[in-house]
Design a protein around this motif. Structure first.
Motif, PDB file in Angstrom:
ATOM      1  N   MET A  54     -19.576  39.712  25.548  1.00 36.08           N
ATOM      2  CA  MET A  54     -19.948  40.260  26.851  1.00 36.08           C
ATOM      3  C   MET A  54     -18.981  39.779  27.930  1.00 36.08           C
ATOM      4  N   PRO A  55     -18.747  40.589  28.964  1.00 39.37           N
ATOM      5  CA  PRO A  55     -17.898  40.133  30.067  1.00 39.37           C
ATOM      6  C   PRO A  55     -18.584  39.027  30.863  1.00 39.37           C
ATOM      7  N   VAL A  56     -17.801  38.349  31.677  1.00 37.67           N
ATOM      8  CA  VAL A  56     -18.332  37.310  32.563  1.00 37.67           C
ATOM      9  C   VAL A  56     -19.416  37.906  33.452  1.00 37.67           C
ATOM     10  N   HIS A  57     -20.443  37.121  33.727  1.00 39.91           N
ATOM     11  CA  HIS A  57     -21.590  37.592  34.519  1.00 39.91           C
ATOM     12  C   HIS A  57     -21.131  38.125  35.882  1.00 39.91           C
ATOM     13  N   ASP A  58     -21.643  39.288  36.249  1.00 39.50           N
ATOM     14  CA  ASP A  58     -21.343  39.939  37.531  1.00 39.50           C
ATOM     15  C   ASP A  58     -19.849  40.210  37.715  1.00 39.50           C
ATOM     16  N   TRP A  59     -19.162  40.506  36.604  1.00 33.36           N
ATOM     17  CA  TRP A  59     -17.713  40.695  36.692  1.00 33.36           C
ATOM     18  C   TRP A  59     -17.341  41.914  37.530  1.00 33.36           C
ATOM     19  N   LYS A  60     -18.119  42.980  37.462  1.00 35.19           N
ATOM     20  CA  LYS A  60     -17.790  44.184  38.225  1.00 35.19           C
ATOM     21  C   LYS A  60     -17.715  43.894  39.724  1.00 35.19           C
ATOM     22  N   LEU A  61     -18.631  43.038  40.195  1.00 33.01           N
ATOM     23  CA  LEU A  61     -18.611  42.677  41.612  1.00 33.01           C
ATOM     24  C   LEU A  61     -17.339  41.928  41.959  1.00 33.01           C
ATOM     25  N   ALA A  62     -16.958  40.966  41.076  1.00 36.99           N
ATOM     26  CA  ALA A  62     -15.736  40.202  41.314  1.00 36.99           C
ATOM     27  C   ALA A  62     -14.515  41.109  41.250  1.00 36.99           C
ATOM     28  N   LEU A  63     -14.498  42.049  40.305  1.00 38.64           N
ATOM     29  CA  LEU A  63     -13.354  42.940  40.136  1.00 38.64           C
ATOM     30  C   LEU A  63     -13.152  43.814  41.373  1.00 38.64           C
ATOM     31  N   ASN A  64     -14.241  44.276  41.964  1.00 36.56           N
ATOM     32  CA  ASN A  64     -14.140  45.069  43.189  1.00 36.56           C
ATOM     33  C   ASN A  64     -13.512  44.258  44.315  1.00 36.56           C
ATOM     34  N   ARG A  65     -13.873  42.984  44.376  1.00 36.80           N
ATOM     35  CA  ARG A  65     -13.299  42.121  45.416  1.00 36.80           C
ATOM     36  C   ARG A  65     -11.809  41.890  45.165  1.00 36.80           C
ATOM     37  N   PHE A  66     -11.432  41.705  43.898  1.00 40.21           N
ATOM     38  CA  PHE A  66     -10.010  41.541  43.575  1.00 40.21           C
ATOM     39  C   PHE A  66      -9.226  42.784  44.004  1.00 40.21           C
ATOM     40  N   ALA A  67      -9.811  43.957  43.793  1.00 34.25           N
ATOM     41  CA  ALA A  67      -9.136  45.209  44.157  1.00 34.25           C
ATOM     42  C   ALA A  67      -8.893  45.294  45.657  1.00 34.25           C
ATOM     43  N   ILE A  68      -9.835  44.755  46.432  1.00 34.83           N
ATOM     44  CA  ILE A  68      -9.699  44.772  47.901  1.00 34.83           C
ATOM     45  C   ILE A  68      -8.681  43.730  48.357  1.00 34.83           C
ATOM     46  N   LEU A  69      -8.701  42.540  47.746  1.00 28.03           N
ATOM     47  CA  LEU A  69      -7.835  41.441  48.163  1.00 28.03           C
ATOM     48  C   LEU A  69      -6.392  41.624  47.718  1.00 28.03           C
ATOM     49  N   PHE A  70      -6.206  42.215  46.531  1.00 27.65           N
ATOM     50  CA  PHE A  70      -4.855  42.357  45.987  1.00 27.65           C
ATOM     51  C   PHE A  70      -4.556  43.828  45.641  1.00 27.65           C
ATOM     52  N   PRO A  71      -4.602  44.721  46.606  1.00 31.54           N
ATOM     53  CA  PRO A  71      -4.432  46.158  46.313  1.00 31.54           C
ATOM     54  C   PRO A  71      -3.069  46.492  45.719  1.00 31.54           C
ATOM     55  N   ASP A  72      -2.013  45.777  46.162  1.00 31.51           N
ATOM     56  CA  ASP A  72      -0.671  46.083  45.684  1.00 31.51           C
ATOM     57  C   ASP A  72      -0.424  45.544  44.275  1.00 31.51           C
ATOM     58  N   ARG A  73      -1.251  44.593  43.853  1.00 34.40           N
ATOM     59  CA  ARG A  73      -1.054  43.965  42.535  1.00 34.40           C
ATOM     60  C   ARG A  73      -2.104  44.420  41.530  1.00 34.40           C
ATOM     61  N   PHE A  74      -3.085  45.135  42.009  1.00 32.54           N
ATOM     62  CA  PHE A  74      -4.169  45.578  41.134  1.00 32.54           C
ATOM     63  C   PHE A  74      -3.667  46.732  40.273  1.00 32.54           C
ATOM     64  N   PRO A  75      -3.906  46.702  38.951  1.00 36.64           N
ATOM     65  CA  PRO A  75      -3.415  47.779  38.072  1.00 36.64           C
ATOM     66  C   PRO A  75      -3.872  49.150  38.541  1.00 36.64           C
ATOM     67  N   GLU A  76      -2.927  50.071  38.624  1.00 39.03           N
ATOM     68  CA  GLU A  76      -3.211  51.413  39.146  1.00 39.03           C
ATOM     69  C   GLU A  76      -4.243  52.145  38.302  1.00 39.03           C
ATOM     70  N   ARG A  77      -4.217  51.907  36.982  1.00 37.31           N
ATOM     71  CA  ARG A  77      -5.148  52.608  36.091  1.00 37.31           C
ATOM     72  C   ARG A  77      -6.594  52.281  36.435  1.00 37.31           C
ATOM     73  N   LEU A  78      -6.832  51.057  36.972  1.00 38.87           N
ATOM     74  CA  LEU A  78      -8.190  50.671  37.347  1.00 38.87           C
ATOM     75  C   LEU A  78      -8.541  51.159  38.746  1.00 38.87           C
ATOM     76  N   MET A  79      -7.531  51.289  39.598  1.00 40.75           N
ATOM     77  CA  MET A  79      -7.781  51.777  40.953  1.00 40.75           C
ATOM     78  C   MET A  79      -8.249  53.225  40.930  1.00 40.75           C
ATOM     79  N   THR A  80      -7.773  53.991  39.925  1.00 44.74           N
ATOM     80  CA  THR A  80      -8.115  55.413  39.863  1.00 44.74           C
ATOM     81  C   THR A  80      -9.234  55.704  38.879  1.00 44.74           C
ATOM     82  N   ALA A  81      -9.719  54.632  38.216  1.00 42.87           N
ATOM     83  CA  ALA A  81     -10.764  54.842  37.195  1.00 42.87           C
ATOM     84  C   ALA A  81     -12.092  55.176  37.853  1.00 42.87           C
TER      85      ALA A  81
END
Length: 408
Positions: free
Chosen positions: A381-408
Motif C-alpha cells: 500500500m502507498p504511504v498513508h494520505d499520500w494523495k494529499l501530500a502529492l497534491n502539495r508537491f505539485a503545487i510547491l514544485f510545479p516545474d519539477r513535477f513529472p508532466e505525466r502526473l500533472m495531466t493525469a
C-alpha cells in the motif's frame, strides 16, 4: 484438481499416527516419491513422443534405457527415486535436473532461514533436526551464493526519475577484514516514489565516509536514472550535505526527525521516554517555526537540567531540522510519521545481529538483500494520505513535477 474423500481414504489406508503420515517411511514421503517418479515418466514420454511400449517407438532412433537411482533432498527428508534414461542420453528432466540433488523448494527454505540471520552451521543443524536429512555446508553455501547474481542485478537496477522523499540511514556491522574483526557502517537508502510506494534504492558499505564517498553514492543513483529528489532526510553525516548540493542542487536537505528523536531518547530511561517523546513531538509538530522555537524553549525549561545533551543536539542542528516546517502539514506528516526507517532498520539489524560478524561483503549483502526482499513484499500500500501530500508537491514544485502526473 480437487481430491475426493474416497481418494484420501485410499491413500490413508490404515494410517493412525503422525509417524504414519509424516514419519521417515510415512505416507507423505511415499507419495512424494511416487509423484516424482510419475512426473519423470511423463517427462520422458513427452521427450520421446510416444508412450511406454507403444508401437510408434519402433525404429524411432531413441527409446527408454532403464532407470538410475538418485537420492533427492526435499522438505520431507531424503527420498530415493528412479530417474528414467534414454539410449541417446538426450533426456534432460525438468523436475529434478541432472546433477541436481535437491528440490527447489529446499532452496526457498534455506534462503528464508539465511535471511533471518542464521549461519550456515545453524541452517545445517536446523534442517537435520527438522527433516532428519544431512545437508552439507557446501550445498547450503552454494544455494545462498546463487543469490549473489540477484544481489548484483538488484543493486544496479534502473530507478525512477523522481523521488519526492529519500531517507538515508545507517547501522554498524562487524566484518572480518585482513584477519581481524572491525566495524563497518551499512548505509541504506530508502525512497518514496511518485506513487507513494516505499522502495530501498541501494545498500552501501562505508569505511572512510566523507564528501568523496557520498559523491560516489549519489552519482551512482543519478547514473541509475534518478534525476531529482525533492527532500532528502538524513543525519548530519560528514560530507553528505555538500554532496547533495553537488548532485541534486535543488533538493532540500533535512535532518531526519525520526533519527533526531531516536538519538534523543537514547539518553532517557524507559520510565520517562513517553513523557520526553511527547514534549519532543510538540517541537516538530508545531504549526510554524516560531511556535517550534517556543516549544524547544519549553522543552529546555522542563528537561534541560536533566538531559542537557538533548537540548544541545536540537539547538546545534536546528537549521537543518526546521526546513520541513515550511511545508504544509500533508508533507510534514510523511516526513516525521513514516515508519519505513524504523521498521526496516529493525529487520536488518536483527538479521545481522544473529550472525555475529561477516567474513566478506558478499556474505553481508546476501543477508541484507534477502531480508529486504522479505519485508518489501509486505509494502503493498502507498504511504498513508499520500494523495494529499502529492497534491502539495505539485503545487510547491510545479516545474519539477513529472508532466505525466500533472495531466493525469
Amino acid at each position: 484438481m480437487a481430491i475426493s474423500d474416497e481418494m484420501l481414504d485410499d491413500l490413508l489406508g490404515s494410517a493412525r499416527t503422525q509417524d504414519d503420515l509424516f514419519g521417515k517411511d510415512g505416507i507423505l514421503k511415499q507419495l512424494s516419491k511416487q509423484l516424482m517418479e510419475r512426473l519423470l515418466e511423463m517427462e520422458m514420454t513427452n521427450h520421446l513422443g510416444y508412450m511406454k511400449h507403444a508401437v510408434e517407438g519402433n525404429n524411432s532412433g531413441n527409446s527408454r534405457n532403464g532407470k538410475t537411482k538418485k537420492t533427492v533432498k526435499t522438505g520431507n527428508g531424503d527420498i530415493e527415486i528412479a530417474v528414467p534414461r534414454d539410449r541417446t542420453s538426450e533426456f534432460e528432466p525438468v523436475l529434478v535436473e541432472k546433477r541436481q540433488s535437491h528440490l527447489k523448494g529446499l532452496d526457498t527454505q534455506v534462503l528464508s532461514l539465511y535471511a533471518r540471520g542464521m549461519t550456515v552451521r545453524d541452517i545445517q543443524a536446523h534442517l537435520t533436526e527438522l527433516y532428519g536429512t544431512e545437508i552439507s555446508r557446501d550445498l547450503i553455501s552454494t544455494m545462498t551464493d546463487a543469490v549473489l547474481e540477484d544481489v548484483t542485478e538488484w543493486r544496479s537496477r534502473p530507478l525512477e526519475s523522481v523521488y519526492p522523499i529519500v531517507f538515508i540511514d545507517g547501522f554498524v556491522v562487524k566484518c572480518r577484514l585482513d584477519g581481524r574483526v572491525c566495524n563497518r557502517t551499512v548505509y541504506v537508502i530508502y525512497g518514496i516514489n511518485m506513487s507513494g510506494q516505499k522502495e530501498v534504492l541501494g545498500l552501501y558499505v562505508g569505511e572512510n565516509e566523507g564528501a568523496k564517498f557520498w559523491l560516489q553514492v549519489l552519482t551512482e543513483l543519478k547514473n541509475r536514472g534518478v534525476e531529482d529528489v525533492f527532500i532528502l532526510c538524513a543525519d548530519g553525516l560528514k560530507g553528505l550535505p555538500e554532496s547533495v548540493e553537488a548532485t541534486f542542487p535543488q533538493a532540500i536537505f533535512q535532518t531526519c526527525v525520526v533519527h533526531m528523536v531516536r538519538h534523543s531518547l537514547n539518553y532517557v530511561p524507559y520510565q520517562e521516554k513517553k513523557a520526553v517523546a511527547g514534549d519532543l513531538k510538540k517541537i516538530y509538530q508545531s504549526a510554524t517555526k516560531e511556535l517550534a522555537v517556543q516549544a524547544l524553549d519549553d522543552f529546555e525549561l522542563t528537561w534541560g537540567d536533566k538531559y542537557p545533551a538533548i537540548v544541545k543536539s536540537w539547538r546545534q542542528n536546528w537549521e537543518r531540522i526546521t526546513p520541513f516546517l515550511d511545508f504544509p502539514m500533508e508533507i510534514r506528516k510523511v516526513i516525521y510519521t513514516t515508519n519505513i526507517v524504523e521498521s526496516l532498520n529493525a529487520t536488518l539489524r536483527k538479521a545481522v545481529r544473529n550472525r555475529g560478524h561477516f567474513s566478506t561483503e558478499d556474505s553481508l549483502m546476501k543477508v541484507l538483500y534477502l531480508a529486504i526482499n522479505g519485508i518489501s513484499s509486505k509494502w503493498t500500500m502507498p504511504v498513508h494520505d499520500w494523495k494529499l501530500a502529492l497534491n502539495r508537491f505539485a503545487i510547491l514544485f510545479p516545474d519539477r513535477f513529472p508532466e505525466r502526473l500533472m495531466t493525469a
